[in-house]
Write a protein that holds these residues in place. Structure first.
Motif, PDB file in Angstrom:
ATOM      1  N   UNK A 255     -13.830 -12.377  -5.089  1.00  0.00           N
ATOM      2  CA  UNK A 255     -13.009 -11.188  -5.314  1.00  0.00           C
ATOM      3  C   UNK A 255     -11.558 -11.468  -4.926  1.00  0.00           C
ATOM      4  N   UNK A 256     -10.692 -11.487  -5.919  1.00  0.00           N
ATOM      5  CA  UNK A 256      -9.268 -11.777  -5.708  1.00  0.00           C
ATOM      6  C   UNK A 256      -8.442 -10.653  -6.331  1.00  0.00           C
ATOM      7  N   UNK A 257      -8.314  -9.570  -5.611  1.00  0.00           N
ATOM      8  CA  UNK A 257      -7.513  -8.432  -6.073  1.00  0.00           C
ATOM      9  C   UNK A 257      -6.771  -7.814  -4.894  1.00  0.00           C
ATOM     10  N   UNK A 258      -5.698  -7.119  -5.213  1.00  0.00           N
ATOM     11  CA  UNK A 258      -4.945  -6.428  -4.170  1.00  0.00           C
ATOM     12  C   UNK A 258      -3.456  -6.711  -4.208  1.00  0.00           C
ATOM     13  N   UNK A 259      -3.079  -7.880  -4.715  1.00  0.00           N
ATOM     14  CA  UNK A 259      -1.659  -8.248  -4.723  1.00  0.00           C
ATOM     15  C   UNK A 259      -0.825  -7.270  -5.534  1.00  0.00           C
ATOM     16  N   UNK A 260      -1.323  -6.869  -6.699  1.00  0.00           N
ATOM     17  CA  UNK A 260      -0.567  -5.937  -7.534  1.00  0.00           C
ATOM     18  C   UNK A 260      -0.490  -4.547  -6.904  1.00  0.00           C
ATOM     19  N   UNK A 261      -1.517  -4.185  -6.146  1.00  0.00           N
ATOM     20  CA  UNK A 261      -1.448  -2.921  -5.402  1.00  0.00           C
ATOM     21  C   UNK A 261      -0.265  -2.962  -4.441  1.00  0.00           C
ATOM     22  N   UNK A 262      -0.189  -4.065  -3.699  1.00  0.00           N
ATOM     23  CA  UNK A 262       0.867  -4.186  -2.699  1.00  0.00           C
ATOM     24  C   UNK A 262       2.254  -4.200  -3.308  1.00  0.00           C
ATOM     25  N   UNK A 263       2.403  -4.937  -4.418  1.00  0.00           N
ATOM     26  CA  UNK A 263       3.717  -5.034  -5.068  1.00  0.00           C
ATOM     27  C   UNK A 263       4.144  -3.698  -5.669  1.00  0.00           C
ATOM     28  N   UNK A 264       3.191  -2.833  -5.946  1.00  0.00           N
ATOM     29  CA  UNK A 264       3.499  -1.517  -6.510  1.00  0.00           C
ATOM     30  C   UNK A 264       3.575  -0.438  -5.431  1.00  0.00           C
ATOM     31  N   UNK A 265       3.305  -0.824  -4.185  1.00  0.00           N
ATOM     32  CA  UNK A 265       3.377   0.129  -3.092  1.00  0.00           C
ATOM     33  C   UNK A 265       2.271   1.171  -3.106  1.00  0.00           C
ATOM     34  N   UNK A 266       1.140   0.811  -3.676  1.00  0.00           N
ATOM     35  CA  UNK A 266      -0.002   1.738  -3.704  1.00  0.00           C
ATOM     36  C   UNK A 266      -0.478   1.992  -2.269  1.00  0.00           C
ATOM     37  N   UNK A 267      -0.842   3.224  -1.962  1.00  0.00           N
ATOM     38  CA  UNK A 267      -1.319   3.534  -0.599  1.00  0.00           C
ATOM     39  C   UNK A 267      -2.406   2.558  -0.149  1.00  0.00           C
ATOM     40  N   UNK A 268      -2.271   2.050   1.057  1.00  0.00           N
ATOM     41  CA  UNK A 268      -3.158   0.997   1.537  1.00  0.00           C
ATOM     42  C   UNK A 268      -4.610   1.445   1.646  1.00  0.00           C
ATOM     43  N   UNK A 269      -4.824   2.691   1.986  1.00  0.00           N
ATOM     44  CA  UNK A 269      -6.198   3.187   2.087  1.00  0.00           C
ATOM     45  C   UNK A 269      -6.882   3.170   0.723  1.00  0.00           C
ATOM     46  N   UNK A 270      -6.110   3.421  -0.317  1.00  0.00           N
ATOM     47  CA  UNK A 270      -6.657   3.384  -1.675  1.00  0.00           C
ATOM     48  C   UNK A 270      -7.087   1.965  -2.032  1.00  0.00           C
ATOM     49  N   UNK A 271      -6.252   1.001  -1.687  1.00  0.00           N
ATOM     50  CA  UNK A 271      -6.601  -0.400  -1.935  1.00  0.00           C
ATOM     51  C   UNK A 271      -7.861  -0.787  -1.173  1.00  0.00           C
ATOM     52  N   UNK A 272      -7.903  -0.411   0.085  1.00  0.00           N
ATOM     53  CA  UNK A 272      -9.065  -0.719   0.924  1.00  0.00           C
ATOM     54  C   UNK A 272     -10.339  -0.090   0.340  1.00  0.00           C
ATOM     55  N   UNK A 273     -10.241   1.163  -0.070  1.00  0.00           N
ATOM     56  CA  UNK A 273     -11.404   1.867  -0.615  1.00  0.00           C
ATOM     57  C   UNK A 273     -11.898   1.219  -1.911  1.00  0.00           C
ATOM     58  N   UNK A 274     -10.965   0.817  -2.752  1.00  0.00           N
ATOM     59  CA  UNK A 274     -11.344   0.204  -4.023  1.00  0.00           C
ATOM     60  C   UNK A 274     -12.034  -1.148  -3.811  1.00  0.00           C
ATOM     61  N   UNK A 275     -11.515  -1.945  -2.897  1.00  0.00           N
ATOM     62  CA  UNK A 275     -12.133  -3.240  -2.605  1.00  0.00           C
ATOM     63  C   UNK A 275     -13.543  -3.053  -2.054  1.00  0.00           C
ATOM     64  N   UNK A 276     -13.699  -2.072  -1.163  1.00  0.00           N
ATOM     65  CA  UNK A 276     -15.020  -1.801  -0.606  1.00  0.00           C
ATOM     66  C   UNK A 276     -15.982  -1.321  -1.703  1.00  0.00           C
TER      67      UNK A 276
END
Length: 229
Positions: free
Chosen positions: A115-136
């Protein structure tokens, strides 16, 4: 009378040759089928490694065979390890996008899921909890489909211009999820590549051919022991 007898013997001879040839053809045909079956069985015994990610996995700006998943396949082949690599990288993919297309990807059997995702979330400033929830959620979906699948999480980091608080918390998402789910972690996918101009393309984000080789080594440090068991 002798001529007739000779002719009859000749017919019998031709008949025997014809039957023998047909038998040989059948044997050859059966042999070919057996070989095809054996090849099919051999192919089906290969385990599958699926790289699920964004443009870093897809090999943006490069040929597909220059991206790190293809380099991992070459490594596996050189070691005669029976694994087939699938590159399921999609440029621009976010964790939300990956979560939405996951069911389609999981239609095939997957033994190792990277699983290699999350970089584009960070570059777009997406709320971190949303990124965490999606990965989980992605991890949960993979295991719901196949509890035996080994999941490997690729850690990511952001450039400092995103703000110290945001980048620091973003970095912690990956080791915390890995610990929570007890899954292997690639600490930082772009270790020794990120931020080094000569190892990245003009955009400063995507690795060059040489950069992808280093990324492949970073992945192999964690993946190698798993597939060599």
């Amino acid at each position: 009378m002798q001529t007739i007898l000779k002719f009859r013997y000749f017919l019998v001879f031709l008949l025997l040759i014809s039957c023998g040839g047909d038998s040989g053809a059948k044997k050859e045909s059966q042999s070919t089928k057996d070989t095809d079956t054996e090849n099919t069985v051999t192919s089906s015994t290969n385990k599958t490694i699926l790289f699920f990610g964004d443009s870093l996995t897809a090999g943006f700006g490069l040929e597909v065979d220059e991206a790190f998943p293809a380099l991992i396949q070459s490594k596996l082949d050189s070691l005669q390890l029976s694994y087939t690599v699938i590159n399921s990288g999609l440029s621009g993919e976010t964790t939300a996008g990956g979560r939405n297309r996951l069911n389609w990807v999981l239609n095939q059997k997957v033994d190792v899921f990277v699983l290699e995702l999350g970089a584009n979330d960070g570059l777009r400033g997406i709320p971190l909890q949303e990124t965490r929830n999606n990965l989980q959620a992605i991890i949960d979906q993979v295991w719901q489909k196949s509890p035996e699948t080994v999941i490997v999480l690729a850690g990511m980091q952001l450039p400092p211009n995103m703000g110290q608080d945001y980048t620091s918390e973003f970095r912690t998402i990956f080791p915390e999820l890995a610990e929570k789910n007890e899954i292997p972690l690639i600490p930082f996918l772009l270790k020794d590549v990120g931020g080094i101009p000569e190892l990245n393309q003009e955009d400063g984000i995507h690795p060059t051919v040489e950069g992808q080789k280093i990324v492949a080594n970073n992945v192999w440090e964690v993946l190698g022991p798993i597939v060599s068991k």
